[in-house]
Write an enzyme that holds these catalytic residues in place. Structure first.
Site, PDB file in Angstrom:
ATOM      1  N   TYR A 184       5.908 -67.186-129.522  1.00 48.76           N
ATOM      2  CA  TYR A 184       7.162 -67.554-128.858  1.00 48.76           C
ATOM      3  C   TYR A 184       7.730 -66.369-128.066  1.00 48.76           C
ATOM      4  O   TYR A 184       8.142 -66.505-126.907  1.00 48.76           O
ATOM      5  CB  TYR A 184       8.161 -68.020-129.915  1.00 48.76           C
ATOM      6  N   LYS A 188       8.606 -66.011-123.966  1.00 53.99           N
ATOM      7  CA  LYS A 188       9.964 -65.772-123.482  1.00 53.99           C
ATOM      8  C   LYS A 188      10.071 -64.436-122.754  1.00 53.99           C
ATOM      9  O   LYS A 188      10.818 -64.303-121.776  1.00 53.99           O
ATOM     10  CB  LYS A 188      10.958 -65.842-124.647  1.00 53.99           C
TER      11      LYS A 188
END
Length: 277
Positions: A184, A188
């Site tokens: 993740y 990002k």
């Protein structure tokens, strides 16, 4: 709005002109009337609030979902209740052809695309030593691959009109990293490099590209975090609370509005002071 004393305005025509311009800008700040906005993952959470905010400011909406059609249609009904106009388009943002089809549906209905909000995303939280290749790749393809896919679908139409704004929803995790979120965090954080590069390429076409990086926001994703961990996180936030989806939506709307017209290649980090850059 607190106006300066009349004597201050009359003492300098230049100051008066600047003040008048500020008033006009404030009035136009959230005015995106008759613009067309595509928001991915707009059936719930931050995406839904972005769609509602843009619609309330006058934009025509292209809503997207991957599996929850009912929720997307409820969002469309809410927009129509505001006096707005919206279409609902199913598309898996990690699939290139699906994204191209979404763009074409938007053009067929509204004739143009002015704004793209890359909001759709997933998490598959697990420590790196236990993470499978599939858990890595799914998050990469959905969160980061979607930026390429959706930009390919929308940028040519923005170029046709010499106007556009792209805002991608990143995260505080892209700034800080986090245990169990290497997949993740990579997506990002990767958004920043993609955004800055695209911003440089598209500036000549009057297309601006930015990111918004929320901290911990009260969404379905946060609801999966155990209560004891949530309490610990909240204690670390100087403002003492989690964010709300509508607060993020207003930041996104600002970046697409006239008030944000000199902002590109930038990031708005909003997290209640949790990470002060």
């Amino acid at each position: 709005i607190r106006r300066p004393p009349r004597s201050t305005l009359s003492s300098s025509s230049a100051a008066s002109d600047v003040y008048k311009r500020q008033i006009i800008m404030i009035e136009m700040m959230y005015d995106v009337k008759d613009r067309v906005a595509v928001v991915t993952g707009s059936s719930r959470g931050i995406g839904k609030q972005c769609a509602l905010a843009f619609a309330e400011a006058g934009a025509k909406m292209v809503l997207n979902y991957v599996s929850n059609k009912e929720a997307a249609e409820i969002t469309a009904e809410e927009i129509e209740g505001l006096g707005g106009e919206a279409i609902v388009v199913q598309a898996d943002v990690k699939d290139f052809e699906s994204c191209l089809a979404l763009g074409e549906e938007a053009i067929a209905k509204f004739g143009k695309i002015d704004f793209l909000v890359n909001n759709a995303g997933i998490n598959r939280d697990i420590t790196f030593s236990r993470m499978s290749q599939e858990e890595w790749q799914e998050v990469i393809d959905t969160n980061l691959g979607a930026l390429f896919n959706m930009s390919k679908a929308c940028v040519p139409h923005m170029r046709d009109n010499n106007f556009g704004s792209i805002v991608s929803i990143s995260s505080i995790i892209g700034e800080t990293g986090n245990i169990g979120q290497s997949n993740y965090a990579a997506t990002k954080s990767g958004m920043y490099g993609f955004t800055k590069s695209l911003a440089r390429e598209l500036a000549k076409d009057n297309i601006r590209v930015n990111t918004v990086s929320p901290g911990f926001v009260e969404t379905d994703m946060l609801a999966t975090v155990p209560a004891d961990l949530l309490a610990g996180i909240k204690d670390e936030i100087p403002l003492g609370r989690f964010g709300y989806p509508d607060e993020v939506a207003l930041a996104v709307l600002y970046l697409c509005s006239t008030a944000g017209s000199w902002i590109t290649g930038s990031n708005i980090s909003m997290n209640g002071g949790h990470n002060m850059l």
